[in-house]
Design a protein around this motif. Structure first.
Motif, mmCIF file in Angstrom:
data_model
loop_
_atom_site.group_PDB
_atom_site.id
_atom_site.type_symbol
_atom_site.label_atom_id
_atom_site.label_comp_id
_atom_site.label_asym_id
_atom_site.label_seq_id
_atom_site.Cartn_x
_atom_site.Cartn_y
_atom_site.Cartn_z
ATOM 1 N N UNK A 16 0.866 -1.173 0.000
ATOM 2 C CA UNK A 16 0.000 0.000 0.000
ATOM 3 C C UNK A 16 0.904 1.224 0.000
ATOM 4 N N UNK A 17 0.708 2.102 -0.974
ATOM 5 C CA UNK A 17 1.479 3.342 -1.077
ATOM 6 C C UNK A 17 0.562 4.480 -0.642
ATOM 7 N N UNK A 18 1.012 5.249 0.348
ATOM 8 C CA UNK A 18 0.184 6.279 0.961
ATOM 9 C C UNK A 18 0.835 7.649 0.859
ATOM 10 N N UNK A 19 0.035 8.636 0.495
ATOM 11 C CA UNK A 19 0.443 10.044 0.533
ATOM 12 C C UNK A 19 -0.620 10.801 1.306
ATOM 13 N N UNK A 20 -0.195 11.736 2.138
ATOM 14 C CA UNK A 20 -1.142 12.548 2.898
ATOM 15 C C UNK A 20 -0.485 13.875 3.237
ATOM 16 N N UNK A 21 -1.316 14.907 3.386
ATOM 17 C CA UNK A 21 -0.781 16.221 3.754
ATOM 18 C C UNK A 21 -1.848 17.072 4.421
ATOM 19 N N UNK A 22 -1.383 17.986 5.253
ATOM 20 C CA UNK A 22 -2.232 18.989 5.883
ATOM 21 C C UNK A 22 -1.336 20.096 6.419
ATOM 22 N N UNK A 23 -1.949 21.170 6.879
ATOM 23 C CA UNK A 23 -1.231 22.238 7.581
ATOM 24 C C UNK A 23 -1.891 22.348 8.949
#
Length: 195
Positions: A122-129
């Motif tokens: 499973x390849x995961x990307x995530x982002x937030x500020x």
């Protein structure tokens, strides 16, 4: 022998008719139309014609992800939530910035699919500020968080623990109801710096 209409309906997918010879294409398409419309058998298809039935893609739920199937389908999921929807992130932010977006995407992959034990990834990307409090000035500061990580799934927790020290990749136990959004939150929390 052919298949009746019930056999076609069970697939619930796209039906594609391919012919190995140009001049038979029109005839084969007409024969298929008669088969699909009436439920008659496909005995009229020529030896060079083939009938390909593609299954519909499975639907996946990010909160109860069937990891093996997700990898087998090389499926993708993505979404956008808000910080307030991730309780631990919200707590880390001191309840501020609840409306800020959390973007994430996941891709399944099966490596060596014909092997006795194919690797499930499973390849995961995530982002937030995230609005955090600076420890020096005690003022709010916006801290961008980003994750881009791959995980290999193994049979169970004990296998993951046994292989963890020797393995360079991140290991997780496979599940039929894996909480992908929980993983998104875990990984973003690990990116929170001491500010």
């Amino acid at each position: 022998a052919g298949q009746d209409q019930g056999g076609f309906a069970a697939w619930r997918g796209i039906v594609h008719l391919r012919s190995d010879h140009d001049e038979g294409q029109g005839e084969a398409a007409q024969q298929f139309a008669a088969i699909a419309g009436s439920g008659a058998e496909d005995e009229g298809l020529h030896g060079g014609d083939s009938l390909t039935l593609a299954r519909m893609k499975r639907q996946f739920n990010a909160q109860r992800l069937e990891v093996q199937a997700f990898a087998e389908d090389a499926a993708q999921l993505s979404g956008q939530g808000q910080v307030s929807e991730f309780p631990r992130l919200s707590e880390e932010a001191g309840g501020r910035g609840g409306e800020r977006p959390v973007n994430w995407s996941a891709q399944g992959e099966l490596i060596n699919p014909r092997h006795v034990q194919p690797e499930v990834w499973l390849h995961l990307s995530a982002s937030t500020v995230l609005p955090l409090t600076c420890q020096r000035c005690l003022e709010p500061v916006d801290v961008p968080l980003a994750v881009d990580r791959s995980f290999r799934f193994v049979a169970d927790e004990s296998t993951a623990a046994a292989q963890d020290e020797e393995s360079e990749e991140d290991l997780l136990a496979i599940s039929r109801a894996f909480d992908l959004l929980g993983l998104v939150e875990d990984e973003l929390l690990m990116e929170v710096p001491v500010v």
